[in-house]
Design a protein around this motif. Structure first.
Motif, mmCIF file in Angstrom:
data_model
loop_
_atom_site.group_PDB
_atom_site.id
_atom_site.type_symbol
_atom_site.label_atom_id
_atom_site.label_comp_id
_atom_site.label_asym_id
_atom_site.label_seq_id
_atom_site.Cartn_x
_atom_site.Cartn_y
_atom_site.Cartn_z
ATOM 1 N N ARG A 1 0.858 -1.184 0.000
ATOM 2 C CA ARG A 1 0.000 0.000 0.000
ATOM 3 C C ARG A 1 0.896 1.235 0.000
ATOM 4 N NH1 ARG A 1 -2.684 -3.715 -0.771
ATOM 5 N NH2 ARG A 1 -4.724 -4.257 0.056
ATOM 6 N N TYR A 2 0.510 2.221 -0.785
ATOM 7 C CA TYR A 2 1.277 3.466 -0.816
ATOM 8 C C TYR A 2 0.679 4.432 0.196
ATOM 9 C CZ TYR A 2 4.044 7.304 -2.564
ATOM 10 O OH TYR A 2 4.956 8.328 -2.651
ATOM 11 N N ASP A 3 1.521 4.963 1.063
ATOM 12 C CA ASP A 3 1.080 5.900 2.093
ATOM 13 C C ASP A 3 1.337 7.318 1.591
ATOM 14 O OD1 ASP A 3 0.710 7.541 4.306
ATOM 15 O OD2 ASP A 3 1.583 6.094 5.703
ATOM 16 N N GLU A 4 0.261 7.991 1.235
ATOM 17 C CA GLU A 4 0.362 9.356 0.692
ATOM 18 C C GLU A 4 0.993 10.329 1.704
ATOM 19 O OE1 GLU A 4 -0.686 10.483 -2.363
ATOM 20 O OE2 GLU A 4 -1.505 8.569 -3.050
ATOM 21 N N SER A 5 0.722 10.104 2.982
ATOM 22 C CA SER A 5 1.217 11.046 3.994
ATOM 23 C C SER A 5 2.739 10.982 4.158
ATOM 24 C CB SER A 5 0.525 10.803 5.340
ATOM 25 O OG SER A 5 0.858 9.525 5.840
ATOM 26 N N SER B 1 3.665 -3.739 5.370
ATOM 27 C CA SER B 1 3.325 -4.494 6.580
ATOM 28 C C SER B 1 2.319 -5.621 6.309
ATOM 29 C CB SER B 1 2.809 -3.562 7.679
ATOM 30 O OG SER B 1 1.691 -2.837 7.236
ATOM 31 N N ASN B 2 1.527 -5.521 5.239
ATOM 32 C CA ASN B 2 0.566 -6.573 4.904
ATOM 33 C C ASN B 2 1.085 -7.545 3.847
ATOM 34 O OD1 ASN B 2 -1.517 -5.725 6.653
ATOM 35 N ND2 ASN B 2 -2.017 -4.084 5.223
ATOM 36 N N GLU C 1 10.059 -2.697 -1.112
ATOM 37 C CA GLU C 1 9.232 -1.838 -1.962
ATOM 38 C C GLU C 1 8.800 -2.692 -3.145
ATOM 39 O OE1 GLU C 1 10.861 1.906 -3.046
ATOM 40 O OE2 GLU C 1 10.875 2.592 -0.970
ATOM 41 N N PRO C 2 7.618 -2.439 -3.687
ATOM 42 C CA PRO C 2 7.118 -3.301 -4.760
ATOM 43 C C PRO C 2 8.013 -3.264 -6.004
ATOM 44 C CG PRO C 2 5.705 -1.382 -4.491
ATOM 45 C CD PRO C 2 6.693 -1.349 -3.371
ATOM 46 N N PRO C 3 8.318 -4.435 -6.555
ATOM 47 C CA PRO C 3 9.182 -4.497 -7.742
ATOM 48 C C PRO C 3 8.390 -4.251 -9.028
ATOM 49 C CG PRO C 3 8.582 -6.707 -7.085
ATOM 50 C CD PRO C 3 7.966 -5.771 -6.066
ATOM 51 N N TRP D 1 7.963 -12.085 0.435
ATOM 52 C CA TRP D 1 8.045 -10.967 -0.520
ATOM 53 C C TRP D 1 8.669 -9.746 0.130
ATOM 54 C CZ3 TRP D 1 7.557 -10.819 -5.632
ATOM 55 C CH2 TRP D 1 6.939 -11.896 -6.256
ATOM 56 N N ARG D 2 8.230 -9.449 1.337
ATOM 57 C CA ARG D 2 8.681 -8.237 2.039
ATOM 58 C C ARG D 2 10.191 -8.239 2.259
ATOM 59 N NH1 ARG D 2 5.270 -8.433 6.308
ATOM 60 N NH2 ARG D 2 6.769 -9.607 7.525
#
Length: 121
Positions: A35-39, A46-47, A58-60, A52-53
Motif C-alpha cells: 500500500r502506498y502511504d500518501e502522507s 506491513s501486509n 518496496e514493490p518491484p 516478498w517483504r
C-alpha cells in the motif's frame, strides 16, 4: 491510483495490452499487500507476506524486471499454473508477436487469476 476491478474482463485487458504496465504492476502490488502511504510518500509493506517483504521491501516492477516475475511464477500453486488457458481459453501469444514484456504481463495475469481462484473472488 484507481484500480480496475479484479475480474476476468480485467485479466483479458491485461493479456490484450489494453491496460498499461503501471496499472498491471499496481494490481499485482495491491493483491500482494503493498500500500502506498500518501502522507509519508512511502510504500507500506506491513501486509505483504514475509517471503516478498524481505526480498522486496518496496514493490518491484514486474514488467521491466525478470527476477520478481520468476518469483511471481513460482508463487502460483501448481494446479493454477495453466489457469489462463484453462479458465479463459487464452492460447498464448503467437511466435514473433511477443517478447519479455508480453510474457511478464501474461505471468501477472495468471497470478491474478490464481489469486482470484484461491480467494474465491
Amino acid at each position: 491510483m484507481e484500480l480496475p476491478p479484479l475480474n476476468t474482463d480485467t485479466i483479458w485487458a491485461i493479456l490484450k495490452q489494453e491496460i498499461d504496465d503501471t496499472t498491471v504492476n499496481n494490481l499485482v502490488w495491491y493483491y500482494l499487500g503493498y500500500r502506498y502511504d500518501e502522507s509519508t510518500n512511502k510504500w507500506d509493506a506491513s501486509n505483504v507476506s514475509e517471503e516478498w517483504r524481505t526480498e522486496y521491501p518496496e514493490p518491484p516492477d514486474f514488467i521491466a524486471n525478470r527476477p520478481p516475475t520468476v518469483k511471481l511464477t513460482r508463487s502460483i500453486p501448481q494446479e493454477n499454473k495453466q489457469i489462463a488457458k484453462e479458465q479463459l481459453g487464452f492460447k498464448g501469444y503467437k511466435i514473433g508477436e511477443f517478447g519479455p514484456r508480453e510474457t511478464r504481463r501474461a505471468t501477472a495475469a495468471n497470478w491474478l487469476l490464481s489469486y482470484m481462484k484461491i480467494n474465491q473472488l
